[in-house]
Design a protein around this motif. Structure first.
Motif, PDB file in Angstrom:
ATOM      1  N   PRO A 103       4.433   2.574  41.138  1.00 57.67           N
ATOM      2  CA  PRO A 103       4.610   1.123  41.082  1.00 57.67           C
ATOM      3  C   PRO A 103       3.699   0.410  42.080  1.00 57.67           C
ATOM      4  CG  PRO A 103       6.493   2.162  42.162  1.00 57.67           C
ATOM      5  CD  PRO A 103       5.557   3.259  41.774  1.00 57.67           C
ATOM      6  N   SER A 104       3.502  -0.881  41.874  1.00 56.03           N
ATOM      7  CA  SER A 104       2.656  -1.651  42.770  1.00 56.03           C
ATOM      8  C   SER A 104       3.386  -2.910  43.204  1.00 56.03           C
ATOM      9  CB  SER A 104       1.365  -2.033  42.042  1.00 56.03           C
ATOM     10  OG  SER A 104       0.848  -3.222  42.573  1.00 56.03           O
ATOM     11  N   SER A 151       1.630  -6.093  41.249  1.00 50.79           N
ATOM     12  CA  SER A 151       1.464  -6.160  39.804  1.00 50.79           C
ATOM     13  C   SER A 151       2.500  -5.251  39.175  1.00 50.79           C
ATOM     14  CB  SER A 151       0.057  -5.721  39.409  1.00 50.79           C
ATOM     15  OG  SER A 151      -0.139  -4.379  39.774  1.00 50.79           O
ATOM     16  N   ILE A 152       2.562  -5.339  37.858  1.00 47.77           N
ATOM     17  CA  ILE A 152       3.497  -4.474  37.165  1.00 47.77           C
ATOM     18  C   ILE A 152       2.689  -3.326  36.576  1.00 47.77           C
ATOM     19  CG2 ILE A 152       4.933  -4.327  35.104  1.00 47.77           C
ATOM     20  CD1 ILE A 152       6.286  -5.687  37.446  1.00 47.77           C
ATOM     21  N   ASN A 153       3.061  -2.113  36.912  1.00 43.51           N
ATOM     22  CA  ASN A 153       2.395  -0.960  36.325  1.00 43.51           C
ATOM     23  C   ASN A 153       3.008  -0.716  34.939  1.00 43.51           C
ATOM     24  OD1 ASN A 153       1.521   1.520  35.495  1.00 43.51           O
ATOM     25  ND2 ASN A 153       1.802   2.527  37.486  1.00 43.51           N
ATOM     26  N   PRO A 154       2.216  -0.970  33.881  1.00 44.98           N
ATOM     27  CA  PRO A 154       2.790  -0.884  32.539  1.00 44.98           C
ATOM     28  C   PRO A 154       3.260   0.533  32.199  1.00 44.98           C
ATOM     29  CG  PRO A 154       0.404  -1.088  32.419  1.00 44.98           C
ATOM     30  CD  PRO A 154       0.785  -1.280  33.857  1.00 44.98           C
ATOM     31  N   TYR A 155       2.598   1.525  32.780  1.00 40.90           N
ATOM     32  CA  TYR A 155       3.005   2.916  32.538  1.00 40.90           C
ATOM     33  C   TYR A 155       4.442   3.116  33.009  1.00 40.90           C
ATOM     34  CZ  TYR A 155      -1.990   4.000  32.087  1.00 40.90           C
ATOM     35  OH  TYR A 155      -3.300   4.031  31.704  1.00 40.90           O
ATOM     36  N   TYR A 156       4.706   2.619  34.206  1.00 36.72           N
ATOM     37  CA  TYR A 156       6.004   2.842  34.823  1.00 36.72           C
ATOM     38  C   TYR A 156       7.091   2.028  34.149  1.00 36.72           C
ATOM     39  CZ  TYR A 156       9.374   3.636  38.565  1.00 36.72           C
ATOM     40  OH  TYR A 156      10.474   3.995  39.287  1.00 36.72           O
TER      41      TYR A 156
END
Lengths: 386, 469
Positions: free
Chosen positions: B293-294, B297-302
């Protein structure tokens, strides 16, 4: 029953696929164009003028953004993810440099902060771009230009020469090559044909000196802006002259009602009070030329920066002294720095009477004017006109 | 890659493919190609093995390659939505990395093949983009590189402004009269869907014809059809760009789902495989970096991964309330996620399945620029969900439509930004309008909201003017 999908695993030779590199080259060309287009702004870029011209400088290049209609990121909320105990009010990033996402895909999600593009440019590259547009006017063949220096340079290889100058490495290489061709087992059997000698050339270089008489009005009316402009101008001028002459000296003369020779630091930081008598600087310049920089040996470039607020009774004397200076100089430059004045000063209108092609003047109203001034002073056009 | 390694990988792919088929994943025949890093990064920058030339691709390539060279980020694979499906693997991948990637890629391909958003995408885009590149190349020869570059610069600036709706819009007719009473209720446009086929010729009242009859979302198509200034080859280039954008659009609309789906499956598939201890650790490390995660930003994978897991769990073991309210039958989790991957896009995915518990578990928040800092301003789960949906609407591009193609009766182009709470970047408006002008050939206008006031930006060749309406 479902047919199992087939697959192929392969590895080809991709070495001829150069597309990415080709477009990268085009991008770099555009960066160079952008730098060139931005020269007027870059010339007075503070980080450059204060850098002493040694470093790689970072130049913000906005013209290479890919513009499209987009949201204003500063006015918008973004989503992020904490590690379990984030609180309203926590700071997640600071201006301009939000912490980079650690995910695999950096472009994922929406990142705040403007993605403006900074290009590292070597100072030399910038110098080259700028100087390609400048030329030295009124280059006169004087006696002193004939003073030449002889220099010896080893820059050629020949088959005949003095034994003392034998080039061992090349000789051995020749020997190995010949023996290998002839299928000799002894590769280091040197024959006379293998010998290679270094030879030299005599290079004759003209020896040349130049001196810039930098004169600056430090009276009360000259503020930070005026001095900064002068500083930027002299910074580039000295560098430019160095590409044309072997040695370039610079003499700093600060004046208000009286003139004084000062150090560079004092020159740009000195703030004085009181009125202005420009002739005092010209007198001082003449004095210094007589003492140390004989026109026989030096190309002399007196340049005067002022805001034009001269004691009006002094204008006449200025005119006479400039004539005198012109006779021994390559060119005399007068530059009036004024953010607010619409028309030229009385000093400027006095100077306009001078018809000598070696006299040039310019007015700078804003930072980008330095670039135009450089081009006004260092161009050949006027020579053709005269 | 040595022969032995090649053989090992082939064996692994075989096994993974079998497991994937066993799970019910449904994909096209696969073509795996091992490539060196600069090729992977070229494909990554261009989005395709062969595409037309433009400096912006070079810029992207340079940046991506630099990050790779400095060890900052790495692309392990690239997968192309096509039939057969091409997957490019980095030649420095280890065997276990490739196992994860192959599993990941198969799920992507399943998604391409089955998600409804992709149903209209051309599956032979590799060939057609290569052919378009060839055509643009020939225009460069014929009309000059600079000329083509200028056109591409302008067209790329508005390339996202197309109409990607799944329902094909009715063919426009320039002389069509527009007489329907303007707006009625907020949902009345839905009725129009039925009328598309059999719209009656209106009885002759003499109001001025609007052009276009209804606001047009597809700015690129509108310009391509009606600009008076473009030559045939230039229209052709616009068509190419539009086709390519239509092809890429579903990927913009399903980023979170697509990556989540692929991450969900690479984990599931690798669980079925016999990994050595070393491999297990390496797999865990790589997986952790993919779904990290970041804070900004939003990590789309997670997020996508977590959401699919959550859906599966809720449909496997629904609470009594869920059984009662939504009629969920227990142990339908797997079936449910397959259904979701078929019918949802990111916006509906988030709206339907991002729950209060998930937002809180994942510690999602909203942050905004305040002074020099980016500060967390909101943690309310509904606000977070709304913002996430908002940011996915229209592929996260502003919604702009052609209002009038004959503004002031002088053939000027009037665009309107459909303001939804977020203002546009004024500097970018001022830089983009000249590009639209370049394409349209006459003055162009954009209506939007600046500092809460309606404003009109206009450009007619010299300077962008702004006035408040």
């Amino acid at each position: 029953m479902k047919h199992r999908p087939s697959f192929i695993l392969s590895q080809e030779d991709w070495s001829l696929h150069r597309k990415g590199y080709e477009d990268q080259t085009r991008h770099q060309e555009k960066v160079r164009e952008a730098i060139k287009d931005n020269l007027p702004d870059l010339v007075t870029e503070e980080s450059i003028i204060m850098s002493n011209g040694s470093d790689v400088i970072k130049i913000p290049i906005r013209s290479l953004d890919e513009y499209k209609f987009k949201f204003n990121n500063d006015k918008k909320q973004h989503a992020g993810q904490g590690d379990g105990d984030s609180q309203v009010g926590d700071v997640v990033a600071r201006d301009g440099k939000p912490e980079k996402g650690k995910g695999k895909d950096q472009e994922a999600g929406d990142q705040p902060g403007e993605d403006y593009y900074e290009e590292a440019v070597e100072f030399e590259q910038l110098e080259k771009l700028l100087f390609s547009e400048l030329e030295l006017p009124h280059l006169k063949q004087k006696e002193r230009d004939q003073i030449k220096v002889k220099d010896i340079r080893f820059n050629d290889i020949r088959k005949k020469g003095l034994m003392g100058n034998v080039d061992k490495k090349r000789t051995l290489l020749e020997s190995i090559r010949r023996n290998a061709l002839e299928n000799n087992e002894k590769l280091l059997d040197i024959s006379i044909d293998d010998l290679r000698f270094k030879t030299w050339e005599e290079v004759v270089q003209p020896h040349s000196n130049a001196v810039v008489m930098a004169m600056l009005d430090t009276s009360a009316s000259m503020g930070y802006f005026e001095k900064y402009i002068a500083r930027s101008f002299f910074f580039w001028m000295v560098r430019f002259l160095r590409t044309k002459y072997e040695n370039v000296d610079i003499v700093f003369i600060a004046h208000h009602t009286r003139a004084k020779e000062v150090t560079e630091e004092e020159f740009f930081s000195k703030g004085e009070s009181g009125g202005t008598i420009c002739s005092s600087a010209y007198l001082k310049a003449l004095e210094i030329i007589e003492e140390r920089y004989s026109p026989e040996r030096y190309n002399i470039y007196p340049f005067h920066f002022s805001d034009g607020d001269n004691l009006s009774s002094d204008n006449k004397q200025c005119l006479e002294l400039i004539q005198e200076l012109l006779d021994m100089s390559n060119m005399f430059g007068y530059c009036e720095v004024s953010q607010y004045r619409k028309s030229g000063s009385s000093l400027m209108s006095t100077f306009r009477k001078i018809k000598d092609p070696r006299f040039r003047y310019a007015t700078i109203r804003e930072k980008s004017g330095v670039y135009d001034a450089l081009k006004t002073f260092f161009s050949k056009e006027n020579v053709d006109a005269s | 890659m040595t022969r032995v390694e090649h053989h090992e990988l082939e064996k692994a792919i075989n096994e993974i493919t079998e497991i994937a088929v066993g799970f019910g994943l449904d994909f096209y025949p696969m073509r795996y190609e091992i490539c060196p890093s600069d090729i992977i990064y070229t494909f990554g920058a261009y989005g395709m093995p062969t595409r037309y030339s433009h400096w912006s691709f070079g810029k992207a390539f340079h940046r991506m390659k630099l990050q790779y060279d400095l060890g900052l980020s790495k692309i392990y694979e690239l997968v192309i939505n096509s039939n057969p499906c091409y997957a490019f693997l980095l030649d420095s991948n280890s065997l276990i990395q490739n196992k994860l990637i192959v599993a990941h890629v198969l799920a992507h391909c399943d998604f391409f093949k089955n998600n409804v958003r992709f149903s209209n995408t051309s599956r032979d885009m590799v060939e057609s983009m290569s052919a378009s590149a060839e055509r643009i190349r020939s225009y460069e020869m014929k009309y000059g590189k600079q000329e083509v570059e200028d056109l591409l610069d302008a067209a790329l600036a508005i390339q996202e402004h197309i109409d990607p709706s799944l329902i094909k819009p009715k063919k426009r007719n320039k002389n069509e009269e527009h007489l329907k009473p303007k707006s009625q209720g907020p949902y009345d446009d839905l009725w129009a869907l039925d009328q598309l086929e059999n719209e009656e010729e209106p009885q002759g009242s003499r109001t001025r014809k609007s052009f276009p009859p209804q606001p047009e979302k597809d700015i690129l198509l509108f310009i391509q059809e009606y600009s008076t200034d473009l030559e045939e080859w230039q229209r052709d280039v616009l068509t190419i760009l539009r086709d390519e954008m239509l092809y890429f659009w579903p990927q913009l609309e399903t980023k979170i789902m697509n990556e989540g789906w692929a991450s969900y499956w690479h984990v599931r598939i690798l669980r079925e495989m016999d990994l050595t201890e070393e491999e297990a650790i390496e797999f865990a490390t790589l997986n952790a970096s993919v779904v990290a995660p970041s804070t900004t930003s939003i990590n789309p994978y997670y997020l996508g991964y977590k959401m699919f897991e959550d859906i599966e769990k809720r449909w496997d073991e629904p609470t009594d309330e869920e059984i009662e309210r939504y009629g969920i039958v227990p142990n339908q989790g797997r079936q449910k996620i397959f259904e979701v991957r078929e019918i949802d896009g990111d916006t509906s995915f988030l709206r339907n399945y991002l729950t209060k518990d998930l937002v809180e578990d994942l510690d999602l928040y909203l942050f905004q620029k305040e002074g020099h800092n980016y500060t967390i301003v909101d943690k309310d789960w509904e606000n977070v969900r709304e913002q996430l949906i908002q940011s996915r609407i229209n592929g996260s591009f502003p919604y702009i439509m052609v209002e009038d193609g004959d503004y002031l009766h002088q053939g000027e182009l009037y665009l309107k930004h459909h303001y939804d709470g977020i203002e546009l970047d004024v500097k970018y408006i001022e830089k983009t309008l000249p590009y639209v002008y370049y394409l349209w050939g006459r003055p162009v206008h954009l209506e939007t909201i600046v500092e809460d006031e309606p404003a009109l930006f206009s450009y007619s060749g010299k300077k962008v003017h702004r006035k408040f309406l």
